[in-house]
Design a protein around this motif. Structure first.
Motif, PDB file in Angstrom:
ATOM      1  N   ILE A  96      -0.799   0.670   8.731  1.00 15.23           N
ATOM      2  CA  ILE A  96      -1.887   0.247   9.622  1.00 15.23           C
ATOM      3  C   ILE A  96      -2.208   1.354  10.623  1.00 15.23           C
ATOM      4  O   ILE A  96      -3.376   1.632  10.913  1.00 15.23           O
ATOM      5  CB  ILE A  96      -1.515  -1.060  10.333  1.00 15.23           C
ATOM      6  N   VAL A 139      -6.270  -4.609   5.950  1.00 16.32           N
ATOM      7  CA  VAL A 139      -5.244  -5.650   5.960  1.00 16.32           C
ATOM      8  C   VAL A 139      -5.785  -6.910   5.285  1.00 16.32           C
ATOM      9  O   VAL A 139      -6.828  -7.436   5.687  1.00 16.32           O
ATOM     10  CB  VAL A 139      -4.802  -5.967   7.397  1.00 16.32           C
ATOM     11  N   VAL A 285      -1.481  -4.277   2.569  1.00 14.08           N
ATOM     12  CA  VAL A 285      -2.302  -3.343   3.325  1.00 14.08           C
ATOM     13  C   VAL A 285      -2.699  -2.223   2.367  1.00 14.08           C
ATOM     14  O   VAL A 285      -1.839  -1.555   1.788  1.00 14.08           O
ATOM     15  CB  VAL A 285      -1.557  -2.748   4.531  1.00 14.08           C
TER      16      VAL A 285
END
Length: 556
Positions: A96, A139, A285
């Motif tokens: 992320i 995500v 992700v």
């Protein structure tokens, strides 16, 4: 003199962030309870930023060779930072963070003239907002109380700073992130029960504090967290950030594996991959773009996750971690398992095979041997008191020895079995028994590996002298125990000759590991060849997916 958002600031930001995460790594690891309590978020964030910092340093070093006056521009530096983070991203939070940095880079390297006339403060505000939108795009199931929530608050706070300079914008983002971080235990039940803030969010606060330091010309901001922060606002949801962060986490039994790989694929294939992986597992992700992606997912079937990547494009740098008994839900106290195995393997299929056998896997891309630090990090990920390390490559023996020694200084009992081929590693894994005494298990695994002769079929790249004579470019070489023993013109026939030579000394089991693109027909032909000449010998076939050798053979 007002602060400047330039390439030097980016380089300083990376250096300060790496230093801050290095100091906070153990603390962040200790509070890692979501999405999996595997105690490695701090380490993963550190390794992600380390890769970003190396990429930026490489850009500066490249310009230095052009002369003392040559320096990179902001666009080149932030692109390097984002790319370095992408290829080095580790774990859920690291992936992320890589996408957040990609969002920043997309905004700070625009193509339109109008955007370049904006002042640094407004460019940074827009970069932070784009970073969050970009992260949400990657995500699959956003959850409130995580690093995403902290990123939203940082962007909101930065947007509210009005006409301040870029250092003021960075500090506002940092303060907003700290405030949101303190609120995370009240937003995510697992954090509240453990009495901790979100580990990924804390890592992002450290990164933003480093940005403040880079723009203010000092040390990273490290103020204590506020006592009673409010929930983050999301006034600009209409611009692409979801208005509701409350994605529904998957409940029930937790998946057994974490699978991460880089993937070369087009956008359409990645869209199909997202759908397939979302159905297979959780904590999905997928970040990146322009043909290169970083894929992260938690699944029960590691092989299926890797196969999905193979269907979508070309996966490499595959890393598969078996969570096993080391995961402890809803607590920040993580007990080590007693014993684990760490395997280095060259192909996606081999990675999945070893992971399903319970090993922590380090994937290898052709021409990119892992460094000792990567092996040490894999030992840490295994989170065991005792670790058996299988390098599966003669050239990695020294690197593995250095890694084993470093891991021992951290209190881990490490046994290095000098396996020289993946088939020796497979043989060792087949007899691995965690219930035995450590020494007995190591002896059994060493004996199984040592009793496995190995061969490798590869294609000559140029004319050269070998122990079997002169080969020409394009010839198929059969290497037995590391030495060229056969030179042929075609893969299957050369492999038959290699098998005959090896089985002349006896054997009970033949293992064939097919490389990337090698058809099943080759394995079928070799299986029939073994059956005709050696009725008592069994043959097993694995689709290894390795790029380096079309075929690997093991004889036990």
């Amino acid at each position: 003199m007002p602060p400047t958002l330039d390439a030097d600031a980016v380089r300083t930001w990376c250096a300060l962030a790496l230093d801050a995460l290095g100091r906070a790594r153990e603390e962040i690891d200790a509070i890692n309870v979501y999405p999996v309590a595997d105690g490695d978020t701090g380490t993963n964030l550190y390794l992600t930023v380390e890769s970003a910092a190396r990429a930026v340093d490489a850009v500066f070093d490249g310009h230095a060779t052009e002369g003392p006056g040559s320096r990179p521009g902001l666009a080149e530096a932030v692109r390097a930072m984002a790319h370095g983070a992408l290829i080095g991203a580790r774990g859920n939070s690291g992936t992320i963070l890589a996408q957040l940095l990609r969002g920043v880079a997309e905004t700070l390297t625009p193509g339109d003239e109008g955007h370049r006339t904006l002042d640094d403060a407004e460019r940074l505000r827009q970069a932070l907002r784009r970073a969050v939108v970009s992260a949400y795009e990657g995500v699959a199931r956003p959850v409130e109380g995580t690093v995403l929530t902290v990123a939203v608050a940082a962007a909101d706070a930065a947007s509210a700073t009005g006409g301040a300079d870029c250092a003021d914008v960075a500090r506002a983002a940092y303060e907003g992130a700290r405030t949101a971080l303190e609120a995370t235990p009240g937003q995510l039940d697992v954090l509240g029960r453990a009495g901790v803030v979100d580990a990924g969010g804390k890592g992002l606060v450290e990164v933003l504090g480093a940005l403040v330091g880079a723009l203010e010309g000092g040390k990273p901001a490290t103020e204590p967290l506020p006592a009673a922060p409010p929930r983050a606002t999301r006034a600009w949801a209409a611009e692409g950030c979801p208005a509701d962060l409350g994605g529904t986490p998957v409940h029930g039994a937790e998946p057994a594996f974490e699978v991460i790989y880089l993937l070369e694929a087009d956008d359409e294939a990645v869209a199909r991959l997202r759908t397939r992986l979302d159905a297979l597992g959780e904590s999905l992700v997928v970040v990146g773009g322009d043909g290169l992606w970083n894929v992260h997912v938690h699944v029960d079937d590691a092989g299926a996750a890797v196969e999905a990547g193979i269907e979508a494009g070309r996966p490499h740098r595959v890393r598969i971690t078996h969570f096993g008994a080391a995961r402890v839900a809803a607590t920040h106290t993580r007990e080590r398992v007693q014993r684990a195995v760490v395997c280095v393997v060259p192909g996606e299929g081999l990675a999945a095979l070893c992971a399903e056998a319970g090993a922590t896997v380090v994937g290898v891309r052709p021409g990119e041997a892992p460094a000792s630090g990567e092996l040490v990090e894999a030992v840490r990920r295994a989170h065991a008191r005792e670790v058996v390390l299988l390098p599966n490559d003669a050239e990695l023996r020294h690197t593995a020895a250095v890694a084993a020694e470093e891991a021992r200084t951290e209190g881990v009992r490490v046994a290095l079995i000098p396996t020289r081929s993946p088939v020796q590693g497979i043989a060792a894994l087949a007899v691995h028994e965690p219930g035995r005494r450590f020494d007995e298990d190591v002896v059994a695994m060493t004996s199984a590996a040592g009793a496995t002769r190995y061969a490798e079929l590869c294609v000559a790249e140029r004319q050269s002298w070998t122990m079997a004579g002169v080969c020409q470019a394009g010839d198929v070489l059969g290497l037995i125990d590391g030495d060229v023993a056969v030179i042929g013109e075609e893969l299957a026939s050369t492999a038959e000759t290699v098998l005959d030579r090896m089985l002349a000394a006896g054997g009970e089991m033949v293992t064939l590991v097919l490389g990337a693109g090698v058809p099943d027909a080759v394995a079928d032909r070799l299986r029939r060849h073994v059956r005709r000449g050696h009725l008592a010998v069994d043959t097993v076939v694995y689709h290894g997916g390795q790029q380096s050798a079309p075929l690997i053979i093991g004889i036990e």
